[in-house]
Design a protein around this motif. Structure first.
Motif, PDB file in Angstrom:
ATOM      1  N   ILE A 254      54.674  40.706  34.824  1.00  0.00           N
ATOM      2  CA  ILE A 254      55.449  40.133  33.788  1.00  0.00           C
ATOM      3  C   ILE A 254      55.158  40.458  32.671  1.00  0.00           C
ATOM      4  N   ASP A 255      56.159  40.624  31.815  1.00  0.00           N
ATOM      5  CA  ASP A 255      56.256  41.149  30.500  1.00  0.00           C
ATOM      6  C   ASP A 255      56.575  39.978  29.510  1.00  0.00           C
ATOM      7  N   PHE A 256      55.742  39.128  28.895  1.00  0.00           N
ATOM      8  CA  PHE A 256      55.928  37.995  28.153  1.00  0.00           C
ATOM      9  C   PHE A 256      56.263  38.399  26.482  1.00  0.00           C
ATOM     10  N   ASN A 257      57.386  38.018  26.110  1.00  0.00           N
ATOM     11  CA  ASN A 257      57.636  38.486  24.830  1.00  0.00           C
ATOM     12  C   ASN A 257      57.846  39.929  24.678  1.00  0.00           C
TER      13      ASN A 257
ATOM     14  N   SER B 202      51.214  40.660  32.125  1.00  0.00           N
ATOM     15  CA  SER B 202      50.470  39.740  33.070  1.00  0.00           C
ATOM     16  C   SER B 202      50.646  40.696  34.414  1.00  0.00           C
ATOM     17  N   CYS B 203      49.348  40.525  35.368  1.00  0.00           N
ATOM     18  CA  CYS B 203      49.269  40.865  36.593  1.00  0.00           C
ATOM     19  C   CYS B 203      48.931  39.781  37.214  1.00  0.00           C
ATOM     20  N   ARG B 204      49.824  39.278  38.138  1.00  0.00           N
ATOM     21  CA  ARG B 204      49.224  37.878  39.218  1.00  0.00           C
ATOM     22  C   ARG B 204      49.239  38.644  40.388  1.00  0.00           C
TER      23      ARG B 204
ATOM     24  N   LYS C  81      47.341  43.590  26.794  1.00  0.00           N
ATOM     25  CA  LYS C  81      48.312  44.331  26.170  1.00  0.00           C
ATOM     26  C   LYS C  81      48.814  45.412  26.823  1.00  0.00           C
ATOM     27  N   ASP C  82      47.887  46.001  27.876  1.00  0.00           N
ATOM     28  CA  ASP C  82      48.252  47.345  28.694  1.00  0.00           C
ATOM     29  C   ASP C  82      48.520  46.914  29.898  1.00  0.00           C
ATOM     30  N   LEU C  83      49.583  47.111  30.647  1.00  0.00           N
ATOM     31  CA  LEU C  83      49.939  46.848  32.133  1.00  0.00           C
ATOM     32  C   LEU C  83      48.719  47.545  33.093  1.00  0.00           C
ATOM     33  N   ILE C  84      48.601  48.771  32.987  1.00  0.00           N
ATOM     34  CA  ILE C  84      47.421  49.297  33.731  1.00  0.00           C
ATOM     35  C   ILE C  84      46.055  48.580  33.837  1.00  0.00           C
TER      36      ILE C  84
ATOM     37  N   SER D 184      45.945  45.406  33.000  1.00  0.00           N
ATOM     38  CA  SER D 184      45.959  44.157  33.516  1.00  0.00           C
ATOM     39  C   SER D 184      45.862  44.296  35.183  1.00  0.00           C
ATOM     40  N   VAL D 185      46.653  45.123  35.731  1.00  0.00           N
ATOM     41  CA  VAL D 185      46.648  45.502  37.114  1.00  0.00           C
ATOM     42  C   VAL D 185      45.131  45.724  37.817  1.00  0.00           C
ATOM     43  N   GLU D 186      44.615  46.667  36.877  1.00  0.00           N
ATOM     44  CA  GLU D 186      42.953  47.115  37.458  1.00  0.00           C
ATOM     45  C   GLU D 186      41.954  45.918  37.399  1.00  0.00           C
ATOM     46  N   GLU D 187      42.031  45.219  36.363  1.00  0.00           N
ATOM     47  CA  GLU D 187      41.309  43.916  35.943  1.00  0.00           C
ATOM     48  C   GLU D 187      41.600  42.897  37.161  1.00  0.00           C
ATOM     49  N   ALA D 188      42.981  42.683  37.414  1.00  0.00           N
ATOM     50  CA  ALA D 188      43.336  41.845  38.600  1.00  0.00           C
ATOM     51  C   ALA D 188      42.727  41.980  39.870  1.00  0.00           C
ATOM     52  N   ALA D 189      42.991  43.498  40.076  1.00  0.00           N
ATOM     53  CA  ALA D 189      42.529  44.128  41.542  1.00  0.00           C
ATOM     54  C   ALA D 189      41.148  43.980  41.726  1.00  0.00           C
ATOM     55  N   GLU D 190      40.550  44.112  40.551  1.00  0.00           N
ATOM     56  CA  GLU D 190      38.908  44.015  40.618  1.00  0.00           C
ATOM     57  C   GLU D 190      38.690  42.478  40.893  1.00  0.00           C
TER      58      GLU D 190
END
Length: 111
Positions: free
Chosen positions: A43-46, A55-57, A75-78, A80-86
């Motif tokens: 999701i890209d808020f604003n 956001s990466c859910r 701020k960065d999609l990548i 967000s993805v890497e941290e959420a995956a961890e």
């Protein structure tokens, strides 16, 4: 392991989509036997403003019918993805560990 990617309010190209799939696959592959499905919602808020708005859910459905849900916003999609995956990897590890511990205690009670 089935991986579904949904994106809201912005488009991602095939290269980014493939990177996300590979990143999730790498983090969760050792739990593959326990995972039925992984759903990733981006999701890209604003989208017209700067700030922490990507956001990466991640929702992981396990074979035990348990659901693991994590989210990371940055701020960065990548990133967000890497941290959420961890985070998802750690949460799945804990859930699988609890499931194994329950099976062991039941087995010991039967013996």
């Amino acid at each position: 392991m089935l991986i579904l990617i949904r994106n809201l309010h912005f488009r991602i190209d095939q290269t980014v989509r493939k990177f996300i799939e590979q990143s999730i696959q790498r983090k969760l592959e050792k739990y593959g036997n326990h995972i039925r499905r992984v759903t990733i919602q981006l999701i890209d808020f604003n989208s017209r403003h700067d700030g922490n708005n990507k956001s990466c859910r991640i929702e992981v459905r396990l074979s035990t019918n348990a659901i693991v849900f994590v989210e990371k916003i940055s701020k960065d999609l990548i990133h967000s993805v890497e941290e959420a995956a961890e985070r998802a990897s750690g949460a799945v590890s804990r859930s699988v560990g609890r499931s194994r511990a329950k099976r062991r205690s039941v087995q010991l009670a039967i013996d």
